[in-house]
Design a protein around this motif. Sequence first.
Motif, PDB file in Angstrom:
ATOM      1  N   UNK A 193       0.885  -1.465   0.087  1.00 36.67           N
ATOM      2  CA  UNK A 193       0.014   0.097   0.051  1.00 36.67           C
ATOM      3  C   UNK A 193       0.946   1.445   0.005  1.00 36.67           C
ATOM      4  N   UNK A 194       0.354   2.350  -0.684  1.00 39.07           N
ATOM      5  CA  UNK A 194       1.058   3.461  -0.773  1.00 39.07           C
ATOM      6  C   UNK A 194       0.006   4.638  -0.135  1.00 39.07           C
ATOM      7  N   UNK A 195       0.273   5.287   0.617  1.00 33.45           N
ATOM      8  CA  UNK A 195      -0.457   6.501   1.217  1.00 33.45           C
ATOM      9  C   UNK A 195      -0.691   7.572  -0.126  1.00 33.45           C
ATOM     10  N   UNK A 196      -1.729   8.005   0.127  1.00 34.14           N
ATOM     11  CA  UNK A 196      -2.120   8.787  -1.174  1.00 34.14           C
ATOM     12  C   UNK A 196      -2.742  10.078  -0.788  1.00 34.14           C
ATOM     13  N   UNK A 197      -3.626  10.204   0.006  1.00 32.89           N
ATOM     14  CA  UNK A 197      -4.471  11.404   0.507  1.00 32.89           C
ATOM     15  C   UNK A 197      -5.437  11.039   1.689  1.00 32.89           C
ATOM     16  N   UNK A 198      -5.735  12.215   2.344  1.00 29.13           N
ATOM     17  CA  UNK A 198      -6.738  12.174   3.490  1.00 29.13           C
ATOM     18  C   UNK A 198      -7.971  12.929   3.232  1.00 29.13           C
ATOM     19  N   UNK A 199      -9.297  12.546   2.952  1.00 29.92           N
ATOM     20  CA  UNK A 199     -10.295  13.464   2.767  1.00 29.92           C
ATOM     21  C   UNK A 199     -11.174  13.169   3.682  1.00 29.92           C
ATOM     22  N   UNK A 200     -11.975  14.392   4.112  1.00 27.52           N
ATOM     23  CA  UNK A 200     -13.042  14.305   5.416  1.00 27.52           C
ATOM     24  C   UNK A 200     -14.146  14.673   4.605  1.00 27.52           C
ATOM     25  N   UNK A 201     -15.409  13.866   4.888  1.00 30.26           N
ATOM     26  CA  UNK A 201     -16.536  14.168   4.335  1.00 30.26           C
ATOM     27  C   UNK A 201     -17.053  15.751   4.618  1.00 30.26           C
ATOM     28  N   UNK A 202     -17.697  16.485   4.004  1.00 24.88           N
ATOM     29  CA  UNK A 202     -18.079  17.817   4.236  1.00 24.88           C
ATOM     30  C   UNK A 202     -19.132  17.938   5.444  1.00 24.88           C
ATOM     31  N   UNK A 203     -19.184  18.685   6.342  1.00 24.40           N
ATOM     32  CA  UNK A 203     -20.039  18.897   7.331  1.00 24.40           C
ATOM     33  C   UNK A 203     -21.417  18.879   7.037  1.00 24.40           C
ATOM     34  N   UNK A 204     -21.791  19.210   6.011  1.00 18.60           N
ATOM     35  CA  UNK A 204     -23.395  19.133   5.367  1.00 18.60           C
ATOM     36  C   UNK A 204     -23.881  17.904   5.054  1.00 18.60           C
ATOM     37  N   UNK A 205     -22.872  16.880   5.169  1.00 20.04           N
ATOM     38  CA  UNK A 205     -23.720  15.596   4.803  1.00 20.04           C
ATOM     39  C   UNK A 205     -23.909  14.757   6.189  1.00 20.04           C
ATOM     40  N   UNK A 206     -25.089  13.919   6.086  1.00 21.23           N
ATOM     41  CA  UNK A 206     -25.599  13.525   7.123  1.00 21.23           C
ATOM     42  C   UNK A 206     -24.783  12.115   7.427  1.00 21.23           C
ATOM     43  N   UNK A 207     -23.851  11.498   6.644  1.00 19.23           N
ATOM     44  CA  UNK A 207     -23.203  10.413   6.820  1.00 19.23           C
ATOM     45  C   UNK A 207     -21.949  10.920   6.334  1.00 19.23           C
ATOM     46  N   UNK A 208     -20.754  10.894   7.466  1.00 18.20           N
ATOM     47  CA  UNK A 208     -19.365  11.478   7.272  1.00 18.20           C
ATOM     48  C   UNK A 208     -18.424  10.274   7.633  1.00 18.20           C
ATOM     49  N   UNK A 209     -17.260  10.584   6.716  1.00 17.67           N
ATOM     50  CA  UNK A 209     -16.234   9.744   6.853  1.00 17.67           C
ATOM     51  C   UNK A 209     -14.923  10.449   7.006  1.00 17.67           C
ATOM     52  N   UNK A 210     -14.175   9.921   7.875  1.00 22.01           N
ATOM     53  CA  UNK A 210     -12.479  10.408   7.733  1.00 22.01           C
ATOM     54  C   UNK A 210     -11.651   9.432   7.122  1.00 22.01           C
ATOM     55  N   UNK A 211     -11.715   9.825   5.739  1.00 26.56           N
ATOM     56  CA  UNK A 211     -11.104   8.435   5.028  1.00 26.56           C
ATOM     57  C   UNK A 211      -9.515   8.797   4.422  1.00 26.56           C
ATOM     58  N   UNK A 212      -8.694   7.550   4.497  1.00 29.36           N
ATOM     59  CA  UNK A 212      -7.359   7.690   4.164  1.00 29.36           C
ATOM     60  C   UNK A 212      -7.578   6.798   2.787  1.00 29.36           C
ATOM     61  N   UNK A 213      -6.836   7.794   1.751  1.00 29.67           N
ATOM     62  CA  UNK A 213      -6.633   7.041   0.545  1.00 29.67           C
ATOM     63  C   UNK A 213      -5.261   6.272   0.430  1.00 29.67           C
ATOM     64  N   UNK A 214      -5.281   5.136  -0.304  1.00 29.10           N
ATOM     65  CA  UNK A 214      -4.323   4.243  -0.350  1.00 29.10           C
ATOM     66  C   UNK A 214      -4.103   4.093  -2.039  1.00 29.10           C
ATOM     67  N   UNK A 215      -2.797   3.721  -2.504  1.00 36.91           N
ATOM     68  CA  UNK A 215      -2.942   3.176  -3.924  1.00 36.91           C
ATOM     69  C   UNK A 215      -2.205   1.826  -3.834  1.00 36.91           C
ATOM     70  N   UNK A 216      -2.564   0.850  -4.587  1.00 38.56           N
ATOM     71  CA  UNK A 216      -1.924  -0.369  -4.694  1.00 38.56           C
ATOM     72  C   UNK A 216      -2.162  -1.157  -6.054  1.00 38.56           C
ATOM     73  N   UNK A 217      -0.824  -1.682  -6.481  1.00 40.81           N
ATOM     74  CA  UNK A 217      -1.190  -2.433  -7.885  1.00 40.81           C
ATOM     75  C   UNK A 217      -1.500  -3.721  -7.732  1.00 40.81           C
ATOM     76  N   UNK A 218      -2.238  -4.066  -8.664  1.00 39.05           N
ATOM     77  CA  UNK A 218      -2.896  -5.394  -8.711  1.00 39.05           C
ATOM     78  C   UNK A 218      -1.795  -6.415  -8.626  1.00 39.05           C
ATOM     79  N   UNK A 219      -1.890  -7.339  -7.633  1.00 37.24           N
ATOM     80  CA  UNK A 219      -0.832  -8.396  -7.699  1.00 37.24           C
ATOM     81  C   UNK A 219      -0.793  -9.201  -8.810  1.00 37.24           C
TER      82      UNK A 219
END
Length: 270
Positions: A164-190
């Motif tokens: 896994x390679x770390x790529x980004x960190x996105x947080x769902x906007x406060x206006x949404x009713x369902x929110x996630x603190x999401x870390x993005x990874x990239x990976x090569x298909x084995x």
Amino acid sequence: MTDVTGLLLPAELAARARDLLAGRVEPVPTRDAATVVILREGPETYLLRRKATMAFAAGAYVFPGGSVDVRDTDQAVAWAGPSPAEWGTVFNASEQVARGLVCAAVRETFEESGVLLAGPGPDSVVADTTGDDWESDRLALIDRSLGFADFLARRGLVLRSDLLKPWAHWITPEIEHRRFDTRFFVAVLPEGQRTRDVGGEADQVAWKRPAEAIELAHRGEIFLMPPTYHTLSELAAHDGVAGILAERREIVPIMPKAVEIQGEMRLVTR
């Protein structure tokens, strides 16, 4: 990074945005989540279209991923590669949260694509996950009757966090009713593995070049959430997988915000 035009919000979300800005409502808390961009040469990425009945991001094309399960933080998970503490440093998270994020990334990727970033040892990876026994385990992970640590232990496998390679960190906007603190990874298909249309939360899957997916979104043929669109735009700047893996990334949280521009509520990325 600032998007000065932003995405025009539908009436319901615009009203909620105004309520939030006025202090009449409070944002819901976030849940930790992980998303994995699976790559193959081209480069191409694996995208799933979420069913129209889903409560979050219905109809959107997304990368595999999902929320951290409490058992993802189990210290019994067999592990190879950078440690949870090292991942915590990368993502500015505690060791426990980082362990959960990496385990969720590998687990959700297997659940939603059939791709498993694990192997019998620290330098190997499972070559094929297409048999009926693998499918049985995948379904058991989805319905939570099987824990990820138990799944790996029973098969004598170790999680390969180095894939896994770390790529980004996105947080769902406060206006949404369902929110996630999401870390993005990239990976090569084995090598030897292949993605499968495994159903579940998705009703369609596809391999797309990043630039192709963006063009389809511009034509209105597919719907992309801002984090997916932004990630695909970054990937499209590379000619191949090697360039993507070699890119140096500074992981900083990005949370789009609702602002009023000329009387319209828009979602901007800062």
